[in-house]
Design a protein around this motif. Structure first.
Motif, PDB file in Angstrom:
ATOM      1  N   VAL A  94       0.836  -1.209   0.000  1.00  0.00           N
ATOM      2  CA  VAL A  94       0.000   0.000   0.000  1.00  0.00           C
ATOM      3  C   VAL A  94       0.867   1.254   0.000  1.00  0.00           C
ATOM      4  N   ASP A  95       0.579   2.146  -0.938  1.00  0.00           N
ATOM      5  CA  ASP A  95       1.325   3.404  -1.020  1.00  0.00           C
ATOM      6  C   ASP A  95       0.572   4.571  -0.396  1.00  0.00           C
ATOM      7  N   TRP A  96      -0.741   4.662  -0.633  1.00  0.00           N
ATOM      8  CA  TRP A  96      -1.527   5.748  -0.060  1.00  0.00           C
ATOM      9  C   TRP A  96      -2.879   5.237   0.412  1.00  0.00           C
ATOM     10  N   VAL A  97      -3.348   5.800   1.516  1.00  0.00           N
ATOM     11  CA  VAL A  97      -4.673   5.496   2.037  1.00  0.00           C
ATOM     12  C   VAL A  97      -5.456   6.802   2.100  1.00  0.00           C
ATOM     13  N   ILE A  98      -6.646   6.826   1.465  1.00  0.00           N
ATOM     14  CA  ILE A  98      -7.452   8.042   1.434  1.00  0.00           C
ATOM     15  C   ILE A  98      -8.863   7.712   1.924  1.00  0.00           C
ATOM     16  N   PRO A  99      -9.340   8.384   2.971  1.00  0.00           N
ATOM     17  CA  PRO A  99     -10.698   8.114   3.467  1.00  0.00           C
ATOM     18  C   PRO A  99     -11.757   8.674   2.519  1.00  0.00           C
ATOM     19  N   PHE A 100     -12.934   8.067   2.528  1.00  0.00           N
ATOM     20  CA  PHE A 100     -14.090   8.598   1.802  1.00  0.00           C
ATOM     21  C   PHE A 100     -15.337   8.118   2.532  1.00  0.00           C
ATOM     22  N   GLY A 101     -16.487   8.657   2.122  1.00  0.00           N
ATOM     23  CA  GLY A 101     -17.730   8.180   2.722  1.00  0.00           C
ATOM     24  C   GLY A 101     -18.659   9.266   3.206  1.00  0.00           C
ATOM     25  N   CYS A 102     -18.612  10.460   2.600  1.00  0.00           N
ATOM     26  CA  CYS A 102     -19.590  11.483   2.948  1.00  0.00           C
ATOM     27  C   CYS A 102     -20.976  11.021   2.509  1.00  0.00           C
ATOM     28  N   VAL A 103     -22.009  11.494   3.209  1.00  0.00           N
ATOM     29  CA  VAL A 103     -23.381  11.105   2.883  1.00  0.00           C
ATOM     30  C   VAL A 103     -23.690  11.422   1.425  1.00  0.00           C
ATOM     31  N   LEU A 161     -13.986  10.059  -5.367  1.00  0.00           N
ATOM     32  CA  LEU A 161     -12.552   9.947  -5.087  1.00  0.00           C
ATOM     33  C   LEU A 161     -11.804   9.409  -6.300  1.00  0.00           C
ATOM     34  N   ILE A 162     -12.391   8.437  -6.969  1.00  0.00           N
ATOM     35  CA  ILE A 162     -11.759   7.857  -8.159  1.00  0.00           C
ATOM     36  C   ILE A 162     -11.555   8.913  -9.235  1.00  0.00           C
ATOM     37  N   GLU A 163     -12.503   9.815  -9.374  1.00  0.00           N
ATOM     38  CA  GLU A 163     -12.372  10.873 -10.376  1.00  0.00           C
ATOM     39  C   GLU A 163     -11.235  11.831 -10.039  1.00  0.00           C
ATOM     40  N   LYS A 164     -10.905  11.969  -8.760  1.00  0.00           N
ATOM     41  CA  LYS A 164      -9.773  12.812  -8.361  1.00  0.00           C
ATOM     42  C   LYS A 164      -8.444  12.080  -8.537  1.00  0.00           C
ATOM     43  N   VAL A 165      -8.411  10.802  -8.209  1.00  0.00           N
ATOM     44  CA  VAL A 165      -7.182  10.014  -8.302  1.00  0.00           C
ATOM     45  C   VAL A 165      -6.820   9.702  -9.756  1.00  0.00           C
ATOM     46  N   LYS A 166      -7.852   9.467 -10.584  1.00  0.00           N
ATOM     47  CA  LYS A 166      -7.654   9.118 -12.004  1.00  0.00           C
ATOM     48  C   LYS A 166      -6.733   7.892 -12.164  1.00  0.00           C
ATOM     49  N   PRO A 167      -7.087   6.756 -11.583  1.00  0.00           N
ATOM     50  CA  PRO A 167      -6.210   5.588 -11.641  1.00  0.00           C
ATOM     51  C   PRO A 167      -6.121   4.996 -13.047  1.00  0.00           C
ATOM     52  N   ASP A 168      -5.000   4.335 -13.295  1.00  0.00           N
ATOM     53  CA  ASP A 168      -4.843   3.598 -14.551  1.00  0.00           C
ATOM     54  C   ASP A 168      -5.552   2.252 -14.472  1.00  0.00           C
ATOM     55  N   ILE A 212     -19.374  -1.856 -10.645  1.00  0.00           N
ATOM     56  CA  ILE A 212     -18.298  -1.271  -9.832  1.00  0.00           C
ATOM     57  C   ILE A 212     -18.325   0.244  -9.927  1.00  0.00           C
ATOM     58  N   ALA A 213     -18.409   0.896  -8.769  1.00  0.00           N
ATOM     59  CA  ALA A 213     -18.413   2.364  -8.728  1.00  0.00           C
ATOM     60  C   ALA A 213     -17.126   2.907  -9.332  1.00  0.00           C
ATOM     61  N   GLY A 214     -17.255   3.867 -10.229  1.00  0.00           N
ATOM     62  CA  GLY A 214     -16.089   4.498 -10.843  1.00  0.00           C
ATOM     63  C   GLY A 214     -15.584   3.810 -12.086  1.00  0.00           C
ATOM     64  N   ALA A 215     -16.109   2.621 -12.399  1.00  0.00           N
ATOM     65  CA  ALA A 215     -15.599   1.859 -13.541  1.00  0.00           C
ATOM     66  C   ALA A 215     -15.803   2.613 -14.847  1.00  0.00           C
ATOM     67  N   GLU A 216     -16.960   3.221 -15.010  1.00  0.00           N
ATOM     68  CA  GLU A 216     -17.248   3.939 -16.252  1.00  0.00           C
ATOM     69  C   GLU A 216     -16.253   5.074 -16.474  1.00  0.00           C
ATOM     70  N   PHE A 217     -15.931   5.796 -15.401  1.00  0.00           N
ATOM     71  CA  PHE A 217     -14.971   6.901 -15.510  1.00  0.00           C
ATOM     72  C   PHE A 217     -13.587   6.391 -15.893  1.00  0.00           C
ATOM     73  N   VAL A 218     -13.138   5.331 -15.231  1.00  0.00           N
ATOM     74  CA  VAL A 218     -11.794   4.797 -15.493  1.00  0.00           C
ATOM     75  C   VAL A 218     -11.674   4.308 -16.928  1.00  0.00           C
ATOM     76  N   LEU A 219     -12.673   3.576 -17.398  1.00  0.00           N
ATOM     77  CA  LEU A 219     -12.656   3.056 -18.762  1.00  0.00           C
ATOM     78  C   LEU A 219     -12.681   4.189 -19.785  1.00  0.00           C
ATOM     79  N   ALA A 220     -13.465   5.223 -19.500  1.00  0.00           N
ATOM     80  CA  ALA A 220     -13.560   6.362 -20.420  1.00  0.00           C
ATOM     81  C   ALA A 220     -12.246   7.113 -20.529  1.00  0.00           C
ATOM     82  N   ASN A 221     -11.417   7.007 -19.487  1.00  0.00           N
ATOM     83  CA  ASN A 221     -10.124   7.696 -19.489  1.00  0.00           C
ATOM     84  C   ASN A 221      -8.982   6.785 -19.919  1.00  0.00           C
TER      85      ASN A 221
END
Length: 480
Positions: free
Chosen positions: A408-417, A426-433, A446-455
């Motif tokens: 693990v390199d980074w841990v980022i909390p999430f979970g606002c209402v 969070l995935i949209e900010k991180v922009k993972p490969d 999977i949450a964020g999958a559409e964004f990752v694939l589109a990028n």
């Protein structure tokens, strides 16, 4: 030495002055010999441009969260424009003086199968009149910094270094010098110089024994009016020597991939740690650890606070103290890694009671790239998802345990209402490969999958280890 100093790296205000250059890398495979001459043919697959020389020192400081400025000389050419763009992306406050009649210094390397095939240098030495331009600019910006690092590659930018050091000392600044000249009198007034063993010998140092090394080092700095010498000694580590003390530090590396830029990392780390308030001996210890990390990487590389934290934790045999990256800096560190060509992997979960299934899953996720970011549900999110008795362990403790894992390199909390307990924002900010999720999900679920694939990224589903879950662990505990 305490990890808490890593929370204060942004207090360091460092100005780097010296010979800047652009490092260009052509990467490709070699499969045949040219019919024109007995030389290998490299089919170029990737081209990289990186900051070199004094610019690499500044980059190292920026990647350690120090506030950094840079003064240097470049030409009015494409290489100069590329270098300025790199520095801007690294949040470096550069003020590069353009010289119309000379080119930006560039080192061009052809790399095949992790080996240099050839290096091509484009450079002409800058004159004393060009160095005067830097001297004038130095006087205008000194007030904004506490430490000045002079990075001397003997290319002419520091032709007036004696006057520059005098100006910095008159302004009350701490002065560090990475020297190139064998005449150490040029660096009179510096607080610390950082020669390597070869430069030390050329300056008149005697390394036949520890006794002669110490005596000659003390004579050299006394004659030149320099406060201390940090002597880098390759596989023998480092030695910090002043008029009354000598501290030795063993090399902290198991395997050397490339020593390019290691000296830049040493002086950059030293400057940042001193700027964060660390004592000189401890600052050198951190610089030694940083050198051990960077020589294990290919090319002129940098070290992050997270990497230093892990290395220091191993060095101190895990004292229980752990460095957590300030949230505001995490995305910047991720972007630095991306700029260095590293593949970013993202996964998420509650990770309430860490067990073997988690460890295996995270190791598999990390194997999909170079750096792993873990999105961690906060306590309120877990309570909504799992019930009021969860989590068993609060967010800070879960983050600390996860951060201690090698995978693990980074841990980022999430979970606002407002985020509906998903990591999509969070995935949209991180922009993972690569986006990784464990379980029996389809990609569409999977949450964020559409964004990752589109990028242009990929999404993978990994299976969990049978019988391993936090719920099962809790049931076993309650049954006893």
């Amino acid at each position: 030495m305490e990890l808490s100093f890593l929370q204060h790296l942004s207090k360091a205000k460092v100005l780097v002055v010296g010979d800047v250059m652009l490092d260009k890398y052509w990467h490709g495979d070699t499969g045949r010999i040219s019919p024109e001459a007995p030389v290998p043919v490299v089919k170029v697959a990737k081209v990289e441009d990186k900051a070199g020389g004094a610019a690499n020192v500044a980059k190292n400081i920026a990647h350690l969260d120090g506030q950094v400025g840079l003064l240097g000389l470049i030409g009015e050419d494409d290489n100069g424009q590329v270098l300025e763009a790199i520095l801007a992306a690294d949040h470096i406050a550069s003020q590069l003086v353009k010289v119309a009649e000379l080119p930006t210094i560039a080192k061009m390397r052809v790399i095949s199968r992790h080996q240099q095939v050839v290096r091509l240098d484009v450079e002409e030495p800058f004159s004393l009149s060009h160095s005067e331009l830097l001297l004038a600019r130095l006087e205008n910006v000194l007030a904004d910094y506490d430490i000045v690092v002079f990075s001397d590659y003997n290319k002419g930018a520091l032709g007036h270094i004696e006057a520059m050091i005098k100006l910095a000392k008159q302004a009350g600044k701490l002065v560090l010098v990475d020297p190139k000249s064998h005449d150490l009198n040029k660096y009179r007034g510096a607080d610390i110089i950082t020669p390597n063993l070869s430069e030390f010998r050329l300056a008149g140092g005697d390394s036949q024994s520890e006794e002669t090394l110490t005596e000659s080092a003390r004579k050299l700095i006394a004659d030149a009016g320099i406060g201390a010498m940090l002597l880098t000694r390759s596989e023998q580590g480092m030695s910090l020597i002043n008029a009354t003390e000598k501290h030795d530090f063993a090399a902290q590396v198991l395997e050397v991939s490339d020593v390019t830029g290691a000296g830049d990392t040493v002086i950059a780390t030293l400057a940042v740690m001193l700027g964060a308030g660390m004592a000189a001996k401890d600052a050198v210890e951190m610089a030694n650890l940083a050198a051990g990390i960077v020589v294990g990487k290919l090319g002129a590389a940098t070290v992050s606070p997270e990497e230093l934290s892990r290395k220091l934790g191993q060095y101190l045999k895990a004292t229980g103290e752990h460095y957590q990256t300030p949230f505001d800096d995490v995305l910047k560190h991720i972007e630095f890694a991306r700029q260095s060509g590293e593949k970013i992997v993202f996964t998420n979960g509650c990770f309430d009671i860490l067990h073997a299934g988690h460890v295996r899953y995270l190791a598999q996720a990390k194997a999909r790239g170079d750096r792993l970011v873990v999105g961690l549900n906060n306590d309120e999110s877990i309570a909504r998802l799992k019930g009021p008795e969860r989590p068993v362990n609060p967010l800070n403790e879960r983050a600390m345990v996860l951060s201690a894992l090698a995978s693990v390199d980074w841990v980022i909390p999430f979970g606002c209402v407002s985020e509906n307990d998903t990591p999509a924002a969070l995935i949209e900010k991180v922009k993972p490969d690569v986006l990784v999720k464990g379980g029996d999900y389809t990609v569409e679920q999977i949450a964020g999958a559409e964004f990752v694939l589109a990028n242009g990224g990929t999404v993978e589903v990994l299976s969990f280890l049978d019988g391993c879950s936090t719920s099962n662990v809790i049931r076993k505990i309650k049954a006893q």
